[in-house]
Design a protein around this motif. Structure first.
Motif, mmCIF file in Angstrom:
data_model
loop_
_atom_site.group_PDB
_atom_site.id
_atom_site.type_symbol
_atom_site.label_atom_id
_atom_site.label_comp_id
_atom_site.label_asym_id
_atom_site.label_seq_id
_atom_site.Cartn_x
_atom_site.Cartn_y
_atom_site.Cartn_z
ATOM 1 N N THR A 1 1.183 26.514 25.033
ATOM 2 C CA THR A 1 -0.027 25.849 25.801
ATOM 3 C C THR A 1 0.227 24.509 25.622
ATOM 4 O OG1 THR A 1 -1.517 27.803 25.163
ATOM 5 C CG2 THR A 1 -2.468 25.714 25.881
ATOM 6 N N LYS A 2 0.039 23.747 26.768
ATOM 7 C CA LYS A 2 0.390 22.307 26.797
ATOM 8 C C LYS A 2 -0.878 21.548 25.917
ATOM 9 C CE LYS A 2 3.993 22.118 29.660
ATOM 10 N NZ LYS A 2 5.229 21.754 29.170
ATOM 11 N N THR B 1 3.905 20.818 23.767
ATOM 12 C CA THR B 1 2.851 22.123 23.445
ATOM 13 C C THR B 1 2.514 22.352 22.102
ATOM 14 O OG1 THR B 1 4.837 23.492 22.725
ATOM 15 C CG2 THR B 1 4.483 23.099 25.281
ATOM 16 N N ARG C 1 -1.882 18.843 26.498
ATOM 17 C CA ARG C 1 -2.935 18.126 27.625
ATOM 18 C C ARG C 1 -3.838 19.144 28.256
ATOM 19 N NH1 ARG C 1 2.128 18.239 30.613
ATOM 20 N NH2 ARG C 1 2.064 19.670 32.195
ATOM 21 N N ASP C 2 -3.503 20.415 28.414
ATOM 22 C CA ASP C 2 -4.225 21.194 28.826
ATOM 23 C C ASP C 2 -5.477 21.709 27.786
ATOM 24 O OD1 ASP C 2 -2.940 21.564 31.162
ATOM 25 O OD2 ASP C 2 -1.849 23.380 30.453
ATOM 26 N N SER D 1 -7.764 18.441 28.234
ATOM 27 C CA SER D 1 -8.571 18.265 29.435
ATOM 28 C C SER D 1 -9.552 19.907 29.671
ATOM 29 C CB SER D 1 -7.588 18.473 30.624
ATOM 30 O OG SER D 1 -6.630 19.515 30.840
ATOM 31 N N ASP D 2 -9.518 20.566 28.877
ATOM 32 C CA ASP D 2 -10.186 21.887 29.191
ATOM 33 C C ASP D 2 -11.670 21.686 28.936
ATOM 34 O OD1 ASP D 2 -11.283 24.422 28.980
ATOM 35 O OD2 ASP D 2 -10.139 25.194 27.514
ATOM 36 N N GLY E 1 -10.371 20.445 35.588
ATOM 37 C CA GLY E 1 -9.478 20.547 34.541
ATOM 38 C C GLY E 1 -9.105 22.329 34.313
ATOM 39 N N THR E 2 -8.171 22.660 33.274
ATOM 40 C CA THR E 2 -7.691 23.907 33.185
ATOM 41 C C THR E 2 -8.711 24.823 32.232
ATOM 42 O OG1 THR E 2 -5.402 23.292 33.757
ATOM 43 C CG2 THR E 2 -5.737 25.399 32.780
#
Length: 312
Positions: free
Chosen positions: A30-31, A60, A33-34, A37-38, A18-19
């Motif tokens: 910032t996405k 975003t 999805r990021d 998944s962080d 993940g990011t």
């Protein structure tokens, strides 16, 4: 010790999939999805947004839109996510399960529940905020998380509940949350005496029903009723005669919740000898949240004063 924990946490997370982001990395660009998944947000980062993706749009944080809601503030969305990151990296727990692992295995829908904690002063009184979403989804990023954050800035301990869709299951989850907070008030450092229930739209109905019917009606043991119920834009008309003190606010251009229905309910509560108040904002539609930049701006201060009055 807390600083050492933050460093060790960061090192561990960098090795995860993940990011991984620091709070300063998070912007309106910032996405979504990021964030979901962080690894720094564990399994609960996804609960900041509707579990059913059909009820939100946008790639975003700045683009986020929620069904039935207006006046979403991208900067507030960023502030909330940064809060989660900052406090998690400092070693503070910000998300709490209200059901055990066994209960979640027995009913997988309970995996999508929990409480986000916005800390105020240690030992301060407690607010529980409930977002709307038509009992189809939980619009927390606009309708409960911002409220809890602002209440924490005022020194109160505030929680935003993520619940299961459906009126009955939502109220069962709120009853469990009230039970959980009473049972864990000491380790959490909160005062549940004179607590308040907050909600917008469907979340306001939850707050009203728990306030009038009690936790025992929804499967938990009996716990004290709230000192105040704070409701936004819901056309609930029923009055049982034992309502807690109630504050309402709504716009005259709300096509979902009738301001006249809300006003009649407040007058009925008053007629029963209970303190009640309503603010009606001309020209405002449904789902204005904190109302920043609208004629409703500042309503939350009036609601807090109403709550404080009940604890005098």
């Amino acid at each position: 010790m807390k600083g050492k924990l933050a460093v060790l946490t960061a090192i561990f997370l960098l090795s995860c999939k993940g990011t991984y982001m620091n709070a300063s990395d998070i912007t309106t660009k910032t996405k979504i999805r990021d964030i979901i998944s962080d690894p720094g947000l564990g399994d609960w980062g996804r609960l900041l947004f509707p579990v059913n993706e059909g009820y939100y749009s946008g790639d975003t944080l700045g683009d986020l839109q929620l069904t039935w809601y207006s006046h979403i503030n991208p900067q507030k969305t960023v502030e909330i996510v940064r809060y989660m990151k900052e406090h998690t990296l400092s070693g503070e727990q910000v998300f709490f399960d209200i059901y055990s692992e066994a209960e979640k295995r027995a009913d997988p829908a309970k995996q999508n529940t929990g409480l986000f904690f916005f800390r105020g002063k240690s030992g301060a009184k407690t607010a529980i905020c409930n977002a709307g979403g038509g009992f189809a989804y939980v619009g927390a990023m606009h309708d409960s998380l911002p409220h809890a954050l602002e209440l924490s800035k005022k020194g109160y301990n505030a929680f935003a509940l993520i619940y299961r869709p459906g009126a009955q299951t939502a109220c069962q989850d709120l009853a469990r949350a009230i039970a959980f907070l009473h049972q864990n008030s000491f380790p959490l450092g909160i005062d549940m005496n004179g607590y308040s229930l907050w909600g917008g739209s469907a979340g306001a109905r939850m707050a009203a029903w728990l306030g009038s019917l009690g936790t025992e009606y929804f499967g938990e043991q009996s716990y004290p009723r709230p000192a105040a119920v704070i409701m936004q834009y819901t056309g609930l008309g029923e009055v049982y005669g034992n309502e807690p003190p109630t504050y309402n606010c709504v716009g005259t251009s709300d096509g979902i919740a009738s301001w006249q229905t809300m006003e009649r309910r407040i007058n009925a509560i008053k007629a029963n000898g209970t303190d009640a108040q309503i603010e009606v904002f001309r020209g405002l539609g449904h789902g204005f949240g904190l109302g920043q930049g609208t004629v409703a701006e500042g309503w939350i201060d009036n609601a807090v004063k109403f709550w404080e009055k009940q604890n005098e």
